[in-house]
Design a protein around this motif. Structure first.
Motif, PDB file in Angstrom:
ATOM      1  N   GLU A  75       2.979  27.039   2.275  1.00  0.00           N
ATOM      2  CA  GLU A  75       2.863  27.530   0.903  1.00  0.00           C
ATOM      3  C   GLU A  75       2.838  29.046   0.781  1.00  0.00           C
ATOM      4  OE1 GLU A  75      -0.681  25.756  -0.640  1.00  0.00           O
ATOM      5  OE2 GLU A  75       0.357  23.923  -1.223  1.00  0.00           O
ATOM      6  N   MET A  76       2.352  29.725   1.799  1.00  0.00           N
ATOM      7  CA  MET A  76       2.170  31.172   1.708  1.00  0.00           C
ATOM      8  C   MET A  76       2.995  31.880   2.774  1.00  0.00           C
ATOM      9  SD  MET A  76      -0.169  31.779  -0.682  1.00  0.00           S
ATOM     10  CE  MET A  76      -0.746  33.412  -0.311  1.00  0.00           C
ATOM     11  N   VAL A  77       3.423  33.091   2.431  1.00  0.00           N
ATOM     12  CA  VAL A  77       3.989  33.997   3.428  1.00  0.00           C
ATOM     13  C   VAL A  77       3.209  35.304   3.299  1.00  0.00           C
ATOM     14  CG1 VAL A  77       5.858  34.874   1.951  1.00  0.00           C
ATOM     15  CG2 VAL A  77       6.052  35.010   4.441  1.00  0.00           C
ATOM     16  N   LEU A 107       5.057  41.788  11.580  1.00  0.00           N
ATOM     17  CA  LEU A 107       4.864  40.348  11.675  1.00  0.00           C
ATOM     18  C   LEU A 107       4.743  39.766  10.271  1.00  0.00           C
ATOM     19  CD1 LEU A 107       4.079  37.781  13.408  1.00  0.00           C
ATOM     20  CD2 LEU A 107       1.725  38.536  13.121  1.00  0.00           C
ATOM     21  N   PHE A 108       5.330  38.586  10.062  1.00  0.00           N
ATOM     22  CA  PHE A 108       5.029  37.811   8.853  1.00  0.00           C
ATOM     23  C   PHE A 108       4.729  36.386   9.279  1.00  0.00           C
ATOM     24  CE2 PHE A 108       9.658  37.747   9.196  1.00  0.00           C
ATOM     25  CZ  PHE A 108      10.033  36.458   8.890  1.00  0.00           C
ATOM     26  N   HIS A 109       3.832  35.726   8.536  1.00  0.00           N
ATOM     27  CA  HIS A 109       3.369  34.397   8.929  1.00  0.00           C
ATOM     28  C   HIS A 109       2.772  33.672   7.750  1.00  0.00           C
ATOM     29  CE1 HIS A 109      -0.731  36.012   8.845  1.00  0.00           C
ATOM     30  NE2 HIS A 109      -0.288  37.030   9.567  1.00  0.00           N
ATOM     31  N   GLN A 111      -0.552  31.367   6.206  1.00  0.00           N
ATOM     32  CA  GLN A 111      -1.976  31.708   6.207  1.00  0.00           C
ATOM     33  C   GLN A 111      -2.703  31.241   7.457  1.00  0.00           C
ATOM     34  OE1 GLN A 111      -0.589  29.615   3.943  1.00  0.00           O
ATOM     35  NE2 GLN A 111      -1.927  27.901   3.469  1.00  0.00           N
ATOM     36  N   MET A 112      -2.196  30.233   8.152  1.00  0.00           N
ATOM     37  CA  MET A 112      -2.842  29.765   9.384  1.00  0.00           C
ATOM     38  C   MET A 112      -2.139  30.298  10.632  1.00  0.00           C
ATOM     39  SD  MET A 112      -4.051  25.887   8.290  1.00  0.00           S
ATOM     40  CE  MET A 112      -2.710  25.132   9.085  1.00  0.00           C
ATOM     41  N   GLN A 113      -1.117  31.134  10.451  1.00  0.00           N
ATOM     42  CA  GLN A 113      -0.350  31.756  11.518  1.00  0.00           C
ATOM     43  C   GLN A 113       0.344  30.749  12.437  1.00  0.00           C
ATOM     44  OE1 GLN A 113      -2.214  35.043  13.503  1.00  0.00           O
ATOM     45  NE2 GLN A 113      -3.320  35.662  11.677  1.00  0.00           N
ATOM     46  N   MET A 114       0.736  29.621  11.880  1.00  0.00           N
ATOM     47  CA  MET A 114       1.493  28.637  12.658  1.00  0.00           C
ATOM     48  C   MET A 114       2.993  28.876  12.492  1.00  0.00           C
ATOM     49  SD  MET A 114      -0.838  25.250  12.204  1.00  0.00           S
ATOM     50  CE  MET A 114      -0.003  24.338  13.474  1.00  0.00           C
ATOM     51  N   TYR A 115       3.421  29.314  11.323  1.00  0.00           N
ATOM     52  CA  TYR A 115       4.795  29.751  11.090  1.00  0.00           C
ATOM     53  C   TYR A 115       4.785  31.258  11.315  1.00  0.00           C
ATOM     54  CZ  TYR A 115       5.504  25.437   8.350  1.00  0.00           C
ATOM     55  OH  TYR A 115       5.604  24.151   7.929  1.00  0.00           O
ATOM     56  N   LYS A 116       5.644  31.764  12.201  1.00  0.00           N
ATOM     57  CA  LYS A 116       5.662  33.199  12.487  1.00  0.00           C
ATOM     58  C   LYS A 116       7.087  33.724  12.498  1.00  0.00           C
ATOM     59  CE  LYS A 116       1.469  33.427  15.218  1.00  0.00           C
ATOM     60  NZ  LYS A 116       0.847  33.793  16.474  1.00  0.00           N
ATOM     61  N   GLY A 117       7.218  34.955  12.052  1.00  0.00           N
ATOM     62  CA  GLY A 117       8.500  35.631  12.081  1.00  0.00           C
ATOM     63  C   GLY A 117       8.273  37.123  12.272  1.00  0.00           C
ATOM     64  N   TYR A 118       9.365  37.827  12.551  1.00  0.00           N
ATOM     65  CA  TYR A 118       9.285  39.264  12.783  1.00  0.00           C
ATOM     66  C   TYR A 118      10.334  39.989  11.962  1.00  0.00           C
ATOM     67  CZ  TYR A 118       6.304  38.017  16.655  1.00  0.00           C
ATOM     68  OH  TYR A 118       5.282  37.495  17.410  1.00  0.00           O
ATOM     69  N   LEU A 119       9.910  41.060  11.328  1.00  0.00           N
ATOM     70  CA  LEU A 119      10.799  41.964  10.624  1.00  0.00           C
ATOM     71  C   LEU A 119      10.892  43.219  11.483  1.00  0.00           C
ATOM     72  CD1 LEU A 119      12.338  42.833   8.045  1.00  0.00           C
ATOM     73  CD2 LEU A 119      10.162  43.702   7.203  1.00  0.00           C
ATOM     74  N   ILE A 120      12.083  43.498  11.967  1.00  0.00           N
ATOM     75  CA  ILE A 120      12.300  44.658  12.833  1.00  0.00           C
ATOM     76  C   ILE A 120      13.044  45.704  12.012  1.00  0.00           C
ATOM     77  CG2 ILE A 120      13.389  45.523  14.932  1.00  0.00           C
ATOM     78  CD1 ILE A 120      13.107  42.610  16.016  1.00  0.00           C
ATOM     79  N   VAL A 121      12.458  46.884  11.922  1.00  0.00           N
ATOM     80  CA  VAL A 121      13.065  47.978  11.167  1.00  0.00           C
ATOM     81  C   VAL A 121      13.568  48.993  12.185  1.00  0.00           C
ATOM     82  CG1 VAL A 121      12.701  49.730   9.415  1.00  0.00           C
ATOM     83  CG2 VAL A 121      11.460  47.573   9.268  1.00  0.00           C
ATOM     84  N   GLU A 122      14.887  49.240  12.153  1.00  0.00           N
ATOM     85  CA  GLU A 122      15.507  50.173  13.111  1.00  0.00           C
ATOM     86  C   GLU A 122      16.074  51.377  12.403  1.00  0.00           C
ATOM     87  OE1 GLU A 122      18.421  47.695  15.020  1.00  0.00           O
ATOM     88  OE2 GLU A 122      16.966  46.983  16.474  1.00  0.00           O
TER      89      GLU A 122
END
Length: 122
Positions: A75-77, A107-109, A111-122
């Motif tokens: 539900e949340m990011v 990092l984005f995830h 609320q329970m940090q089970m779904y995780k992703g990364y935003l890389i800024v170059e």
């Protein structure tokens, strides 16, 4: 007794692998180098697809989250370093406009940090 101990160690190793080390092959990487780039991210089956997003520094980007997973965790990011926390509607696109960012990894995830992703800024 030895069998029980070995089974317990195996189960502990399996849990560690599943929750902290496992990354499905569907977690691909997407790059966007233009200003106001729009990137679609599908939230489904316990992952963000793509899970790694690369954008250019000092350019804005729009992330369209499409939640197809009805579980409460999806539900949340949350982008903790950017102070962004949004509730995602089910089966609808929800746009998050990112400000111009400095180079780094964010990092984005859920609320329970089970779904995780990364935003890389170059």
């Amino acid at each position: 007794m030895l069998f029980i101990n070995l089974a317990g160690i195996f189960l502990i190793a399996l849990i560690i692998w599943w929750f902290w080390l496992y990354a499905p092959k569907s977690q691909r990487q997407v790059s966007a180098d233009k200003d106001n780039a729009v990137i679609d991210i599908v939230v489904q089956d316990g992952v963000y697809q793509p899970a790694t997003i690369t954008v250019s520094a000092h350019k804005t980007a729009i992330l369209n989250f499409i939640r197809k997973d009805a579980t409460p965790c999806a539900e949340m990011v949350i982008f903790p370093d950017l102070n962004i926390s949004e509730e995602l509607p089910l089966n609808k696109a929800f746009a998050i406009t990112l400000p111009m960012l400095e180079k780094g990894q964010y990092l984005f995830h859920c609320q329970m940090q089970m779904y995780k992703g990364y935003l890389i800024v170059e």
